[in-house]
Design an enzyme around this catalytic site. Structure first.
Site, PDB file in Angstrom:
ATOM      1  N   ALA A   9       0.623  -0.973  -0.470  1.00 16.27           N
ATOM      2  CA  ALA A   9       0.079   0.082  -0.034  1.00 16.27           C
ATOM      3  C   ALA A   9       0.851   0.834  -0.164  1.00 16.27           C
ATOM      4  O   ALA A   9       0.695   2.375   0.925  1.00 16.27           O
ATOM      5  CB  ALA A   9      -1.142   0.339   1.349  1.00 16.27           C
ATOM      6  N   GLY A  10       1.642   1.617  -0.781  1.00 16.67           N
ATOM      7  CA  GLY A  10       2.497   2.347  -1.272  1.00 16.67           C
ATOM      8  C   GLY A  10       2.829   3.681  -2.239  1.00 16.67           C
ATOM      9  O   GLY A  10       1.351   4.066  -2.627  1.00 16.67           O
ATOM     10  N   ARG A  38       0.355   1.875   8.210  1.00 11.26           N
ATOM     11  CA  ARG A  38       0.722   2.137   6.572  1.00 11.26           C
ATOM     12  C   ARG A  38      -1.195   1.833   6.661  1.00 11.26           C
ATOM     13  O   ARG A  38      -2.282   3.092   5.794  1.00 11.26           O
ATOM     14  CB  ARG A  38       0.933   1.461   5.906  1.00 11.26           C
ATOM     15  CG  ARG A  38       1.800   2.652   5.512  1.00 11.26           C
ATOM     16  CD  ARG A  38       2.738   1.881   3.583  1.00 11.26           C
ATOM     17  NE  ARG A  38       3.799   2.921   3.445  1.00 11.26           N
ATOM     18  CZ  ARG A  38       4.667   3.799   2.781  1.00 11.26           C
ATOM     19  NH1 ARG A  38       4.282   2.014   1.971  1.00 11.26           N
ATOM     20  NH2 ARG A  38       5.305   4.252   1.911  1.00 11.26           N
ATOM     21  N   GLU A 157       4.391   0.675 -13.802  1.00 11.75           N
ATOM     22  CA  GLU A 157       3.692   1.677 -13.743  1.00 11.75           C
ATOM     23  C   GLU A 157       4.861   2.808 -14.451  1.00 11.75           C
ATOM     24  O   GLU A 157       5.714   2.974 -14.259  1.00 11.75           O
ATOM     25  CB  GLU A 157       3.275   2.157 -12.487  1.00 11.75           C
ATOM     26  CG  GLU A 157       2.800   2.850 -12.010  1.00 11.75           C
ATOM     27  CD  GLU A 157       1.024   3.461 -11.890  1.00 11.75           C
ATOM     28  OE1 GLU A 157       0.299   2.358 -12.204  1.00 11.75           O
ATOM     29  OE2 GLU A 157       1.245   4.048 -13.126  1.00 11.75           O
ATOM     30  N   LEU A 217      13.073   0.366 -17.654  1.00 14.24           N
ATOM     31  CA  LEU A 217      13.952   0.627 -16.618  1.00 14.24           C
ATOM     32  C   LEU A 217      14.648   1.305 -18.281  1.00 14.24           C
ATOM     33  O   LEU A 217      15.286   2.670 -17.709  1.00 14.24           O
ATOM     34  CB  LEU A 217      14.879  -0.710 -16.799  1.00 14.24           C
ATOM     35  CG  LEU A 217      14.221  -1.935 -15.504  1.00 14.24           C
ATOM     36  CD1 LEU A 217      15.477  -3.099 -15.510  1.00 14.24           C
ATOM     37  CD2 LEU A 217      14.388  -1.221 -14.424  1.00 14.24           C
ATOM     38  N   CYS A 272      12.874   6.083  -7.387  1.00 16.30           N
ATOM     39  CA  CYS A 272      12.938   5.984  -9.342  1.00 16.30           C
ATOM     40  C   CYS A 272      14.152   5.619 -10.071  1.00 16.30           C
ATOM     41  O   CYS A 272      14.943   4.275 -10.469  1.00 16.30           O
ATOM     42  CB  CYS A 272      11.948   5.533 -10.264  1.00 16.30           C
ATOM     43  SG  CYS A 272      10.802   4.394 -10.218  1.00 16.30           S
TER      44      CYS A 272
HETATM   45  C1  UDX Z   1       9.655   8.978 -11.842  1.00 20.92           C
HETATM   46  C2  UDX Z   1       8.914   8.974 -13.561  1.00 20.92           C
HETATM   47  O1  UDX Z   1       9.063  10.061 -14.303  1.00 20.92           O
HETATM   48  C3  UDX Z   1       7.549   7.897 -13.567  1.00 20.92           C
HETATM   49  O2  UDX Z   1       7.533   7.671 -15.013  1.00 20.92           O
HETATM   50  C4  UDX Z   1       8.342   6.523 -13.414  1.00 20.92           C
HETATM   51  O3  UDX Z   1       7.357   5.463 -13.201  1.00 20.92           O
HETATM   52  C5  UDX Z   1       8.687   7.157 -11.696  1.00 20.92           C
HETATM   53  O4  UDX Z   1       9.920   7.926 -12.277  1.00 20.92           O
HETATM   54  P1  UDX Z   1       9.346  10.314 -10.273  1.00 20.92           P
HETATM   55  O5  UDX Z   1      10.823   9.783  -9.404  1.00 20.92           O
HETATM   56  O6  UDX Z   1       7.632  10.419  -8.735  1.00 20.92           O
HETATM   57  O7  UDX Z   1       8.971   9.515 -11.557  1.00 20.92           O
HETATM   58  O8  UDX Z   1       8.809  11.731 -10.491  1.00 20.92           O
HETATM   59  P2  UDX Z   1      10.043  12.461 -11.640  1.00 20.92           P
HETATM   60  O9  UDX Z   1       8.721  14.096 -11.817  1.00 20.92           O
HETATM   61  O10 UDX Z   1      10.094  11.636 -13.458  1.00 20.92           O
HETATM   62  O11 UDX Z   1      11.159  13.616 -11.167  1.00 20.92           O
HETATM   63  C6  UDX Z   1      12.427  12.452 -10.818  1.00 20.92           C
HETATM   64  C7  UDX Z   1      13.164  14.006 -10.696  1.00 20.92           C
HETATM   65  O12 UDX Z   1      14.202  14.566 -11.235  1.00 20.92           O
HETATM   66  C8  UDX Z   1      12.864  14.528  -9.746  1.00 20.92           C
HETATM   67  O13 UDX Z   1      13.934  15.476  -8.581  1.00 20.92           O
HETATM   68  C9  UDX Z   1      12.629  15.659  -9.925  1.00 20.92           C
HETATM   69  O14 UDX Z   1      12.807  17.325  -9.502  1.00 20.92           O
HETATM   70  C10 UDX Z   1      14.090  15.980 -11.406  1.00 20.92           C
HETATM   71  N1  UDX Z   1      13.491  16.620 -12.427  1.00 20.92           N
HETATM   72  C11 UDX Z   1      12.673  16.085 -13.595  1.00 20.92           C
HETATM   73  C12 UDX Z   1      14.607  17.467 -13.400  1.00 20.92           C
HETATM   74  O15 UDX Z   1      15.398  17.475 -12.627  1.00 20.92           O
HETATM   75  N2  UDX Z   1      14.959  18.406 -14.490  1.00 20.92           N
HETATM   76  C13 UDX Z   1      12.754  17.575 -14.663  1.00 20.92           C
HETATM   77  O16 UDX Z   1      13.531  18.904 -15.619  1.00 20.92           O
HETATM   78  C14 UDX Z   1      12.166  16.853 -14.529  1.00 20.92           C
HETATM   79  P1  ADP Z   2       6.735   2.394  -3.829  1.00 23.91           P
HETATM   80  O1  ADP Z   2       6.603   3.312  -4.245  1.00 23.91           O
HETATM   81  O2  ADP Z   2       7.251   0.955  -5.038  1.00 23.91           O
HETATM   82  O3  ADP Z   2       4.418   2.031  -3.942  1.00 23.91           O
HETATM   83  P2  ADP Z   2       6.700   1.654  -1.057  1.00 23.91           P
HETATM   84  O4  ADP Z   2       7.841   1.571  -0.289  1.00 23.91           O
HETATM   85  O5  ADP Z   2       5.947   3.569  -0.863  1.00 23.91           O
HETATM   86  O6  ADP Z   2       6.913   1.331  -2.484  1.00 23.91           O
HETATM   87  O7  ADP Z   2       5.545   0.311  -0.783  1.00 23.91           O
HETATM   88  C1  ADP Z   2       6.070  -0.735  -0.715  1.00 23.91           C
HETATM   89  C2  ADP Z   2       4.936  -1.412   0.656  1.00 23.91           C
HETATM   90  O8  ADP Z   2       4.911  -3.219   0.536  1.00 23.91           O
HETATM   91  C3  ADP Z   2       5.060  -0.678   1.738  1.00 23.91           C
HETATM   92  O9  ADP Z   2       4.628  -0.028   2.315  1.00 23.91           O
HETATM   93  C4  ADP Z   2       5.509  -2.537   2.475  1.00 23.91           C
HETATM   94  O10 ADP Z   2       5.220  -2.191   4.216  1.00 23.91           O
HETATM   95  C5  ADP Z   2       4.987  -3.283   1.814  1.00 23.91           C
HETATM   96  N1  ADP Z   2       5.338  -4.549   1.186  1.00 23.91           N
HETATM   97  C6  ADP Z   2       6.463  -5.323   1.213  1.00 23.91           C
HETATM   98  N2  ADP Z   2       6.340  -6.264   1.583  1.00 23.91           N
HETATM   99  C7  ADP Z   2       5.387  -6.749   1.451  1.00 23.91           C
HETATM  100  C8  ADP Z   2       4.371  -8.309   1.620  1.00 23.91           C
HETATM  101  N3  ADP Z   2       4.948  -9.073   2.023  1.00 23.91           N
HETATM  102  N4  ADP Z   2       3.134  -8.004   2.152  1.00 23.91           N
HETATM  103  C9  ADP Z   2       3.060  -7.150   1.952  1.00 23.91           C
HETATM  104  N5  ADP Z   2       3.409  -5.385   2.058  1.00 23.91           N
HETATM  105  C10 ADP Z   2       4.196  -5.839   1.598  1.00 23.91           C
END
Ligand code: UDX
Ligand code: ADP
EC number: 1.1.1.22
Length: 480
Positions: A9-10, A38, A157, A217, A272
């Site tokens: 549930a993240g 959480r 995602e 990736l 990511c």
């Molecule tokens: C990213 C990807 O965009 C998303 O598709 C993937 O699923 C998860 O990773 P996120 O990490 O949530 O998403 O944010 P994002 O908007 O991509 O920004 C990442 C970092 O790059 C931030 O620190 C942001 O400030 C920085 N950034 C972004 C810059 O420094 N310059 C830019 O022009 C855009």
């Molecule tokens: P993301 O950004 O990928 O969503 P998070 O760290 O926010 O990652 O969320 C991952 C969640 O998965 C955490 O809340 C963690 O407690 C949960 N989790 C990890 N292992 C298990 C498991 N075996 N069963 C249920 N929940 C789990």
């Protein structure tokens, strides 16, 4: 009624399931997690993550067809489709430490699914995982299956934090990878039917499993590469007198390149980019492709360079020392509109300044003191482990105070570092701030959001990434 269960549930699982529940009233969605705190938060008025628009969606569906629970086994055993959205941190020890993904959480989720399932299941990879994870998961499931059919799909995602709900409402594309067998195709269709409630069919792409895993990736590596490219240019701009915003604008006007994701900054963060590139690098190395690995590694190296360069700029401008000086840090989250601090550049910048014995006063509208202290005392790569697996009370870093107001943070400070582009930092009363600071007063804008000319008129010495330098800064070069 189709039943969906999401394990984890993240940041990904919570918003994604809330939107599925909203768009598909005929589907029952249960989000489960091992973290009691959480799940309690998801069931309260204070959701565990800050995301614009999320609360509205959750409140509309919670208790109707959207449920949050710690009863993982019950919901998994009842579900037709199981999304796995557990965290996949970078390994901190053993084979591949510092690069490979730690699949412990994933593996334990897979074993639990195999244990409790009594009917056929579609298991969907939602967290980013190394290519060919699906194959490993498939093995765990089928070797423990007791005759049950498990179909594995990869459905990466692409939502970005801060805009997650909008991204989920209007995705550029939904990617579903599966086996090319009749059963695999049937599973792909079942998941496609879920998204087809609100996503146009031609935006739902289907591929084989490995293409889907690698696409995630690759997309993150390409995005991060754009930022490292423009950040590398920003260093050259500062050296030559060019303006990185003008360069990025001109370059982005080429429709083959496009204007997005070209904002120079103190560095990229988030859960990511670095993790996925490290993963990509590791996969390349394991497949005997060192040149390809080194190519992508450079994207991370430039990001580290950019953060170091920023710290050096601050220290060198202030007479080569910040020892004992109060520095205000505005913004700690890795970007605006989120309280997430995973891999935020603020961690490295703050640690760099603390290394030079600065006193930091930090303000971020969404990040708690506990989180900041935790981040600053945490070892690299521990950031993606759930909080309940981290030390309960980290030793707090003494030269750091966390305050709840930008004016308080900047009072009597020698310099200000803007590390997150929160909108409110654009409209602060900088005259008032200047009047209450030590002189000379410095602003180091790591997000290029302030009006440099106005601030200079007030009397600040201003540094913005990749912009022509104040004569003060030119005389005090930041040697990395
Ligand atoms: C990213 C990807 O965009 C998303 O598709 C993937 O699923 C998860 O990773 P996120 O990490 O949530 O998403 O944010 P994002 O908007 O991509 O920004 C990442 C970092 O790059 C931030 O620190 C942001 O400030 C920085 N950034 C972004 C810059 O420094 N310059 C830019 O022009 C855009
Ligand atoms: P993301 O950004 O990928 O969503 P998070 O760290 O926010 O990652 O969320 C991952 C969640 O998965 C955490 O809340 C963690 O407690 C949960 N989790 C990890 N292992 C298990 C498991 N075996 N069963 C249920 N929940 C789990």
């Amino acid at each position: 009624m189709v039943k969906i269960c999401c394990i984890g549930a993240g940041y990904v699982g919570g918003p994604t399931m809330a939107v599925i529940a909203l768009k598909c009233p005929s589907i029952e969605v249960a989000v489960v997690d091992i973290s009691v705190s959480r799940i309690t938060a998801w069931n309260s008025d204070h959701l565990p993550i800050y995301e614009p628009g999320l609360e509205d969606v959750v409140m509309q569906r919670r208790g109707k067809n959207l449920f949050f629970s710690t009863d993982v086994e019950k919901h998994v055993s009842e579900a037709d489709i199981i999304f796995v959205s557990v965290n996949t941190p970078t390994k901190t020890q053993g084979l591949g430490a510092g690069k490979a993904a730690d699949l412990t959480y994933w593996e334990s989720a897979a074993r639990m699914i195999a244990d409790v399932s009594k009917s056929n299941k579609i298991v969907v990879e939602k967290s980013t995982v190394p290519v060919k994870t699906a194959e490993a998961i498939e093995k765990i499931l089928t070797h423990n299956s007791k005759g049950i059919d498990f179909q594995i799909l990869s459905n990466p995602e692409f939502l970005a934090e801060g805009t997650a709900i909008q991204d989920l409402f209007n995705p550029d594309r939904v990617l579903i990878g599966g086996r090319e067998t009749p059963e695999g195709q049937k599973a792909i269709q079942a998941l496609k039917d879920v998204y087809a409630h609100w996503v146009p069919e031609d935006q739902i792409l289907t591929t084989n499993l490995w293409s889907a895993e690698l696409s995630k990736l690759a997309a993150n590596a390409f995005l991060a590469q754009r930022i490292s490219s423009v950040n590398a240019m920003s260093a050259l701009c500062e050296a030559t007198g060019a303006d990185v915003a003008q360069v990025a604008h001109a370059v982005g006007k080429d429709t083959r390149i496009g204007p997005k994701f070209l904002n120079a900054s103190v560095g990229f963060g988030g859960s990511c980019f670095q993790k996925d590139i490290l993963n990509l690098v590791y996969i390349c190395e394991c497949n005997g492709l060192p040149e390809v690995a080194n190519y992508w590694k450079q994207v991370i190296k430039v990001n580290d360079y950019q953060k170091n360069r920023f710290v050096n700029r601050v220290v060198s401008s202030m007479f080569n020392t910040v020892s004992g000086k109060k520095i205000a840090v505005l913004g700690f989250a890795f970007k605006k509109d989120t309280g997430d601090t995973r891999e935020t550049p603020a961690i490295d910048v703050c640690k760099g300044l603390l290394g030079d014995k600065a006193h930091l006063s930090i303000y971020d509208p969404q990040v708690t003191e506990d989180q900041i202290q935790r981040d600053l005392s945490m070892k690299k790569f521990d950031w993606d482990h759930p909080i309940h697996l981290q030390p309960v009370s980290p030793t707090s870093v003494k030269q750091v105070s966390v305050v709840w107001d930008a004016y308080e943070a900047t009072k009597d400070a020698h310099g200000i570092c803007i590390l997150t582009e929160w909108d409110e930092f654009k409209s602060l009363d900088y005259q008032k701030i200047f009047d209450n600071m030590q002189k000379p007063a410095f602003v180091f804008d790591g997000r290029n959001i302030v009006n440099m000319d106005k601030l200079r008129e007030i009397g600040f010495i201003v540094y913005s990434i990749g912009k022509p330098l104040d004569s003060w800064l030119k005389d005090m070069p930041a040697v990395a």
